[in-house]
Motif scaffolding. Structure first.
Motif, short mmCIF file in Angstrom:
data_model
loop_
_atom_site.label_atom_id
_atom_site.label_comp_id
_atom_site.label_asym_id
_atom_site.label_seq_id
_atom_site.Cartn_x
_atom_site.Cartn_y
_atom_site.Cartn_z
N ASP A 182 0.82 -1.21 0.00
CA ASP A 182 0.00 0.00 0.00
C ASP A 182 0.85 1.26 0.00
OD1 ASP A 182 -2.25 -1.57 0.02
OD2 ASP A 182 -2.59 -1.40 2.19
N THR A 183 2.00 1.22 0.68
CA THR A 183 2.83 2.42 0.82
C THR A 183 3.80 2.61 -0.34
OG1 THR A 183 2.73 2.22 3.24
CG2 THR A 183 4.43 3.66 2.34
N TRP A 184 4.48 1.56 -0.71
CA TRP A 184 5.53 1.68 -1.73
C TRP A 184 5.31 0.79 -2.96
CZ3 TRP A 184 8.30 1.41 3.34
CH2 TRP A 184 8.64 2.68 3.80
N GLY A 185 4.20 0.09 -3.02
CA GLY A 185 3.90 -0.74 -4.18
C GLY A 185 4.76 -1.99 -4.29
N ILE A 186 5.34 -2.42 -3.18
CA ILE A 186 6.19 -3.62 -3.20
C ILE A 186 5.30 -4.86 -3.25
CG2 ILE A 186 7.90 -4.96 -1.90
CD1 ILE A 186 8.84 -2.33 -0.67
N SER A 187 5.63 -5.78 -4.13
CA SER A 187 4.85 -7.00 -4.30
C SER A 187 4.87 -7.85 -3.03
CB SER A 187 5.39 -7.82 -5.47
OG SER A 187 4.88 -9.13 -5.45
N PRO A 188 3.72 -8.36 -2.58
CA PRO A 188 3.70 -9.26 -1.42
C PRO A 188 4.59 -10.49 -1.63
CG PRO A 188 1.48 -8.50 -1.88
CD PRO A 188 2.35 -8.03 -3.03
N THR A 189 4.73 -10.92 -2.88
CA THR A 189 5.60 -12.07 -3.16
C THR A 189 7.03 -11.76 -2.77
OG1 THR A 189 4.18 -12.77 -4.99
CG2 THR A 189 6.43 -13.63 -4.94
N LEU A 190 7.51 -10.56 -3.17
CA LEU A 190 8.88 -10.16 -2.82
C LEU A 190 9.02 -9.96 -1.32
CD1 LEU A 190 11.72 -9.30 -3.60
CD2 LEU A 190 10.85 -6.99 -4.02
N ILE A 398 9.74 -25.32 8.46
CA ILE A 398 8.35 -25.17 8.03
C ILE A 398 7.82 -23.80 8.42
CG2 ILE A 398 5.99 -26.02 8.36
CD1 ILE A 398 7.23 -28.82 8.77
N PHE A 399 8.17 -23.36 9.61
CA PHE A 399 7.72 -22.05 10.09
C PHE A 399 8.20 -20.94 9.15
CE2 PHE A 399 7.89 -18.23 12.72
CZ PHE A 399 6.72 -18.31 13.47
N SER A 400 9.44 -21.04 8.69
CA SER A 400 9.99 -20.04 7.78
C SER A 400 9.25 -20.03 6.45
CB SER A 400 11.49 -20.29 7.54
OG SER A 400 12.22 -20.22 8.76
N VAL A 401 8.91 -21.21 5.93
CA VAL A 401 8.17 -21.30 4.67
C VAL A 401 6.77 -20.70 4.82
CG1 VAL A 401 7.15 -22.90 3.01
CG2 VAL A 401 9.47 -23.30 3.87
N VAL A 402 6.13 -20.96 5.96
CA VAL A 402 4.78 -20.47 6.20
C VAL A 402 4.74 -18.94 6.24
CG1 VAL A 402 2.87 -20.44 7.87
CG2 VAL A 402 4.01 -22.59 7.30
N VAL A 403 5.85 -18.31 6.60
CA VAL A 403 5.92 -16.84 6.55
C VAL A 403 5.61 -16.35 5.14
CG1 VAL A 403 7.45 -14.84 6.73
CG2 VAL A 403 7.54 -16.63 8.48
N PHE A 404 6.20 -17.00 4.15
CA PHE A 404 5.95 -16.63 2.75
C PHE A 404 4.48 -16.87 2.38
CE2 PHE A 404 5.53 -17.88 -1.71
CZ PHE A 404 6.01 -16.74 -2.34
N VAL A 405 3.96 -17.99 2.80
CA VAL A 405 2.56 -18.33 2.51
C VAL A 405 1.63 -17.26 3.09
CG1 VAL A 405 0.71 -20.00 2.86
CG2 VAL A 405 3.04 -20.79 2.42
N GLY A 406 1.91 -16.85 4.31
CA GLY A 406 1.09 -15.84 4.96
C GLY A 406 1.11 -14.51 4.23
N ALA A 407 2.26 -14.15 3.67
CA ALA A 407 2.39 -12.87 2.99
C ALA A 407 1.58 -12.79 1.71
CB ALA A 407 3.87 -12.60 2.69
#
Length: 457
Positions: A182-190, A398-407
């Motif tokens: 919302d602020t800088w247009g950065i992709s959630p994927t990145l 797994i916890f680290s991977v789930v961070v990406f999923v959540g984003a």
């Protein structure tokens, strides 16, 4: 899916409603305050000295991190988006009086946090790698004992592990990623990719790595955020006396709230204040005891005193500054503003030049990341209690991977399910605190009966 969400919402509303968890949390804190003779008021100065001046104990004592690092880890987990968005939500719905009830929750919550931490250290165990492991899942099992204690301990560990992936992971990553977009247009994927890699780099090293990172970052993020809010309060200094008066009068009378809500009653002010206060400082959830158990100490009372400063800093300091900025600027009365945008609007009135939204965005990013790190440790200890040391490294990965999923995922169901898991963590913990309150009182009296307890190494 809509029906499933409706069912979850109903369950969450009951658990966190005015007839179950909220009064139980508040009354437990009040009960412990009375039994401990207001310990949070009597030794607060000494507690801060232990946390920030003494910082660690001399000699070879069991534990993995210093007093201060254990506190910083707990602060990392609790000072999160709730301090920015949660406070705004409470005031936007419940009115300025909600802040008064947040204060009350924080004050009695300090006794709860003290009790949790004391029990966490007293009943901790040494795991297969030689690290300390403690928290409600151990003091329920080993302190309460019997079938009841084992059942409560396992229940806490299950719900704690579940909650770590929800409110402690996906929700945080999602909030940070969308704020950056919302602020800088950065992709959630990145954003998700960077957050996931950063999480893995820190948590793979375990509590010592998390403790070092938190010890360095947490003080900086607290100070910078407070400075931003102080700048707003200086600009609107003439409104500050009226704002403080409004907080106290509104707490017992209610007032109109933003967003088209026609009337905010005293009941709503109490409910929002207590609920958001608990959400912010986590007193009663039992999570702080997990961090406290890692501290290098052989004196449970010492770490308990240090740990209760976390609730003070979170609710009586951080929450207060955010709330005052929202009230003096009138942000809570603006149509259409809620959550983080309300806080950003308030800061913008004092800082100008777009700095309000930048401050909130950076704050959300840093707070979300440190919360992820703190909760990763909580979930790890819960998993270890359920499955043994063998589960720790797979959990971290797994916890680290789930961070990406959540984003990158829509999380409406996850938000609600996380609220339920948090509530179900608190219930067995509160039962344990009440049953073990005598142990807490005895340990405290025995320790403070020594003439030199404030000066001994």
């Amino acid at each position: 899916m809509d029906q499933f969400l409706a069912v979850l919402t109903a369950i969450s509303s009951f658990i966190w409603g005015p007839f179950l968890l909220i009064p139980l949390l508040l009354l437990t804190g009040l009960y412990l305050t009375i039994r401990l003779r207001g310990i949070q008021f009597r030794v607060l100065g000494h507690a801060f000295w232990l946390a920030f001046i003494k910082r660690s104990e001399k000699g070879d004592v069991p534990g993995d991190v210093s007093h201060y690092q254990a506190l910083a880890t707990a602060l990392a987990a609790t000072i999160g988006v709730g301090n920015i968005a949660g406070v705004a939500t409470a005031i936007g719905i419940g009115g300025p009086g909600a802040l008064f009830w947040m204060w009350m929750t924080g004050l009695v919550g300090m006794a709860t946090k003290y009790s949790e931490a004391l029990l966490g250290v007293k009943y901790r165990v040494t795991d297969a790698k030689g690290e300390q492991s403690g928290g409600p899942m151990y003091y329920l099992t080993n302190g309460v004992g019997g079938t009841l204690g084992r059942t409560l301990g396992i229940a806490f560990a299950i719900f704690g592990a579940v909650a770590s992936f929800g409110i402690g992971n996906m929700v945080q990553a999602n909030t940070a990623a969308h704020q950056l977009q919302d602020t800088w247009g950065i992709s959630p994927t990145l954003s998700g990719l960077v957050l996931a890699i950063g999480t893995a780099v820190v948590i793979i090293g375990g509590i010592k790595s998390i403790g070092r990172f938190a010890a360095g970052v947490v003080p900086v993020m607290i100070v910078l955020y407070i400075i931003s809010n102080v700048a707003v309060l200086v600009v609107f200094a003439d409104r500050l006396p009226d704002a403080i008066t409004l907080i106290f009068t509104d707490a017992f009378s209610g007032s109109a709230a933003a967003g088209g809500f026609l009337g905010s009653s005293i009941i709503l002010a109490v409910q929002m204040g207590v609920a958001r206060g608990i959400f912010s400082n986590e007193s009663g959830l039992g999570t702080g005891a997990i961090a406290a158990a890692a501290a290098k100490t052989d004196k449970p009372v010492r770490q308990a005193m240090v740990s209760m400063t976390q609730t003070f800093l979170d609710t009586l300091v951080m929450v207060t500054f955010t709330a005052l900025a929202i009230i003096v600027t009138g942000a809570w009365t603006q149509e259409g503003l809620k959550g983080a945008p309300m806080t950003a609007w308030a800061l913008e009135q004092g800082l100008g030049g777009g700095w309000g939204i930048y401050t909130v965005t950076i704050g959300v990013l840093v707070y979300a990341f440190t919360t992820i790190l703190g909760w990763s440790y909580y979930g790890e200890r819960c998993m270890e209690r359920l499955m043994g040391r063998v589960a720790v490294m797979p959990y971290r990965l797994i916890f680290s991977v789930v961070v990406f999923v959540g984003a990158v995922t829509s999380l409406e169901v996850v938000w609600t399910f996380s609220d339920i898991a948090n509530g179900l963590m608190a219930l067995p913990n509160l039962i344990g605190l009440l049953l073990l309150s005598g142990v807490v009182v005895k340990e405290t009296r025995d320790y403070m009966s020594r003439k030199n307890w404030k000066t001994e190494d």
